[in-house]
Write a protein that holds these residues in place. Structure first.
Motif, short mmCIF file in Angstrom:
data_model
loop_
_atom_site.label_atom_id
_atom_site.label_comp_id
_atom_site.label_asym_id
_atom_site.label_seq_id
_atom_site.Cartn_x
_atom_site.Cartn_y
_atom_site.Cartn_z
N GLU A 35 0.94 -1.05 -0.06
CA GLU A 35 -0.03 0.12 -0.02
C GLU A 35 0.80 1.33 0.14
OE1 GLU A 35 -2.93 1.07 -1.14
OE2 GLU A 35 -3.98 0.01 0.39
N LEU A 36 0.56 2.04 -0.82
CA LEU A 36 1.16 3.37 -0.95
C LEU A 36 0.71 4.74 -0.01
CD1 LEU A 36 1.68 3.72 -4.71
CD2 LEU A 36 3.19 2.46 -2.81
N PRO A 37 1.49 5.31 0.47
CA PRO A 37 0.65 6.49 1.34
C PRO A 37 -0.25 7.24 0.64
CG PRO A 37 3.07 6.71 1.63
CD PRO A 37 2.79 5.66 0.34
N GLY A 38 -1.40 7.36 1.22
CA GLY A 38 -2.48 8.30 0.93
C GLY A 38 -3.59 7.61 0.25
N ARG A 39 -3.64 6.08 0.37
CA ARG A 39 -4.71 5.42 -0.43
C ARG A 39 -4.98 4.18 0.24
NH1 ARG A 39 -1.36 5.70 -5.38
NH2 ARG A 39 -0.40 7.59 -4.16
N GLY A 40 -5.89 3.42 0.27
CA GLY A 40 -6.34 2.42 0.95
C GLY A 40 -6.39 2.50 2.45
N THR A 41 -5.62 1.47 3.06
CA THR A 41 -5.30 1.58 4.54
C THR A 41 -4.49 2.70 4.82
OG1 THR A 41 -3.52 -0.16 4.17
CG2 THR A 41 -5.77 -0.71 4.63
N ARG A 42 -3.62 3.39 4.11
CA ARG A 42 -2.71 4.49 4.45
C ARG A 42 -3.55 5.98 4.08
NH1 ARG A 42 3.36 2.64 3.25
NH2 ARG A 42 3.62 4.45 4.86
N MET A 43 -4.83 5.73 3.97
CA MET A 43 -5.27 6.98 3.38
C MET A 43 -5.23 8.37 4.28
SD MET A 43 -7.48 8.24 1.06
CE MET A 43 -8.57 6.57 0.29
N ALA A 44 -4.88 8.32 5.56
CA ALA A 44 -4.72 9.12 6.57
C ALA A 44 -3.45 9.87 6.05
CB ALA A 44 -4.75 8.94 7.82
N GLU A 45 -2.34 9.32 5.46
CA GLU A 45 -0.95 9.77 5.40
C GLU A 45 -1.12 10.60 4.01
OE1 GLU A 45 2.06 6.80 5.38
OE2 GLU A 45 0.61 5.39 6.57
N PRO A 46 -0.23 11.61 3.81
CA PRO A 46 0.03 12.42 2.72
C PRO A 46 0.41 11.72 1.60
CG PRO A 46 1.96 13.00 4.38
CD PRO A 46 1.02 11.99 4.96
N LEU A 47 -0.09 12.19 0.24
CA LEU A 47 0.18 11.48 -0.85
C LEU A 47 1.58 12.06 -1.24
CD1 LEU A 47 -3.07 12.13 -2.66
CD2 LEU A 47 -2.24 10.08 -2.30
N GLN A 48 2.47 11.39 -1.80
CA GLN A 48 3.80 11.54 -2.35
C GLN A 48 4.04 11.99 -3.54
OE1 GLN A 48 6.13 11.57 0.08
NE2 GLN A 48 4.57 11.09 1.60
N THR A 49 4.69 12.88 -4.04
CA THR A 49 5.03 13.15 -5.52
C THR A 49 6.31 13.15 -5.71
OG1 THR A 49 5.41 15.59 -4.82
CG2 THR A 49 3.06 14.91 -5.58
N ASP A 50 7.21 12.84 -4.71
CA ASP A 50 8.48 12.46 -5.35
C ASP A 50 8.89 10.97 -5.38
OD1 ASP A 50 11.47 12.30 -5.16
OD2 ASP A 50 11.94 13.33 -3.17
N LEU A 51 9.11 10.50 -6.56
CA LEU A 51 9.21 9.00 -6.70
C LEU A 51 10.45 8.50 -6.00
CD1 LEU A 51 7.90 6.84 -9.59
CD2 LEU A 51 10.26 6.35 -8.72
N ALA A 52 11.56 9.14 -6.07
CA ALA A 52 12.67 8.50 -5.42
C ALA A 52 12.65 8.61 -3.84
CB ALA A 52 14.14 9.24 -5.81
N GLY A 53 11.98 9.48 -3.33
CA GLY A 53 11.92 9.77 -2.07
C GLY A 53 10.81 8.66 -1.62
N LEU A 54 9.90 8.32 -2.31
CA LEU A 54 8.65 7.32 -1.83
C LEU A 54 9.41 5.90 -1.78
CD1 LEU A 54 5.94 6.31 -1.46
CD2 LEU A 54 5.47 6.51 -3.81
N ALA A 55 10.38 5.63 -3.05
CA ALA A 55 11.05 4.20 -3.01
C ALA A 55 12.14 4.10 -1.66
CB ALA A 55 11.81 4.49 -4.16
N ARG A 56 12.55 5.19 -1.37
CA ARG A 56 13.45 5.13 -0.17
C ARG A 56 12.73 4.98 1.03
NH1 ARG A 56 16.11 9.39 -2.63
NH2 ARG A 56 14.88 11.09 -1.51
N GLN A 57 11.41 5.68 1.18
CA GLN A 57 10.41 5.39 2.44
C GLN A 57 9.91 3.97 2.63
OE1 GLN A 57 7.01 7.86 2.55
NE2 GLN A 57 5.99 6.54 3.99
N LEU A 58 9.62 3.38 1.43
CA LEU A 58 9.10 2.10 1.18
C LEU A 58 10.16 1.13 1.40
CD1 LEU A 58 6.92 2.17 -2.01
CD2 LEU A 58 6.18 2.18 0.35
N ALA A 59 11.52 1.18 1.03
CA ALA A 59 12.69 0.48 1.36
C ALA A 59 12.91 0.34 3.01
CB ALA A 59 13.78 1.09 0.41
N ARG A 60 12.66 1.48 3.65
CA ARG A 60 12.99 1.36 4.91
C ARG A 60 12.00 0.33 5.62
NH1 ARG A 60 14.14 7.01 3.97
NH2 ARG A 60 12.02 7.48 4.45
#
Length: 250
Positions: A35-60
């Motif tokens: 699940e990505l931030p801002g949708r589904g079970t993570r709807m309360a989290e802010p949407l991301q617009t930086d793909l590299a930053g999102l990839a690093r977040q998911l990797a952690r």
């Protein structure tokens, strides 16, 4: 030991788009929708617009989980680009190398400049809905629902910015093979699909299916059969794919 298949969603979607696959895959394969931030079970989290930053977040977030056993990663459209960046980010964290990557329904990272033209431009709601209609993957009753569109359009707009703001960076290639999946009537050309081979030193193969951008749903049985067959080979230790292999077809 079960093999985990981490699946990343396409633009405007949540992880639930892969939910029905659970009933159609063998017991040795554990489907793991991401699940990505801002949708589904993570709807309360802010949407991301930086793909590299999102990839690093998911990797952690996934670093500990991918250390628990063999795994592979799959993404369709935006999800494929994000999956590739995720694997680079996991490598930076010292995570185990996956058995392979399934890159579906989009041009390779090195071919994004032409493929993503117009994605970073501001779009009205009407233009975004027209884009969805062109992709032919959203029922007309959904497109006509103001309530559903009010939830979907902010996600889609953020996802367009994820793609439009992406800047390719050449790095040491991944050590896992890449199985590329494409639709014959989709936007991505065969040349753009084959260029995924530039991201790996373990070989790549292209498999084409009938259908457009959402061939993964239109021809679900054939797509799942390809995924299962490839994972069986990777699991058995047949890791590398021949570079520049001829395209298989369905």
């Amino acid at each position: 030991m079960a093999l985990r298949l981490f699946c990343l969603p396409y633009s405007g979607a949540s992880a639930m788009v892969y939910g029905r696959w659970r009933r159609k895959l063998p017991a040795w394969l554990q489907l793991r929708p991401v699940e990505l931030p801002g949708r589904g079970t993570r709807m309360a989290e802010p949407l991301q617009t930086d793909l590299a930053g999102l990839a690093r977040q998911l990797a952690r977030e996934l670093h500990d989980e991918v250390r628990q056993g063999p795994y592979a990663v799959l993404g369709h459209s935006l999800g494929a680009l994000l999956a590739c960046e995720l694997l680079y980010a996991l490598r930076e964290l010292g995570s185990p190398t996956p058995l392979g990557l399934f890159a579906s329904g989009t041009a390779a990272p090195s071919r994004r400049a032409e493929y993503d033209r117009g994605f970073a431009e501001p779009k009205s709601d009407a233009e975004l809905i027209a884009d969805l209609r062109d992709l032919q993957g959203t029922p007309e009753e959904v497109l006509a629902s103001q309530e559903l569109m009010s939830l979907t359009l902010p996600i889609l707009r953020a996802d367009f910015l994820l793609c439009g703001g992406y800047r390719y960076q050449r790095r040491a290639p991944l050590a896992c093979p890449i199985q590329v999946l494409g639709g014959r009537a989709d936007k991505a050309s065969e040349e753009q699909l084959r260029a995924w081979g530039e991201e790996t030193c373990a070989g790549s193969e292209l498999q084409l299916f009938d259908g457009g951008h959402f061939f993964i749903h239109e021809h679900e049985a054939a797509v799942l059969g390809c995924i299962e067959q490839r994972l069986q080979r990777w699991r058995a230790g047949e890791g590398s794919l021949a570079p520049a292999a001829a395209a298989a077809t369905f």
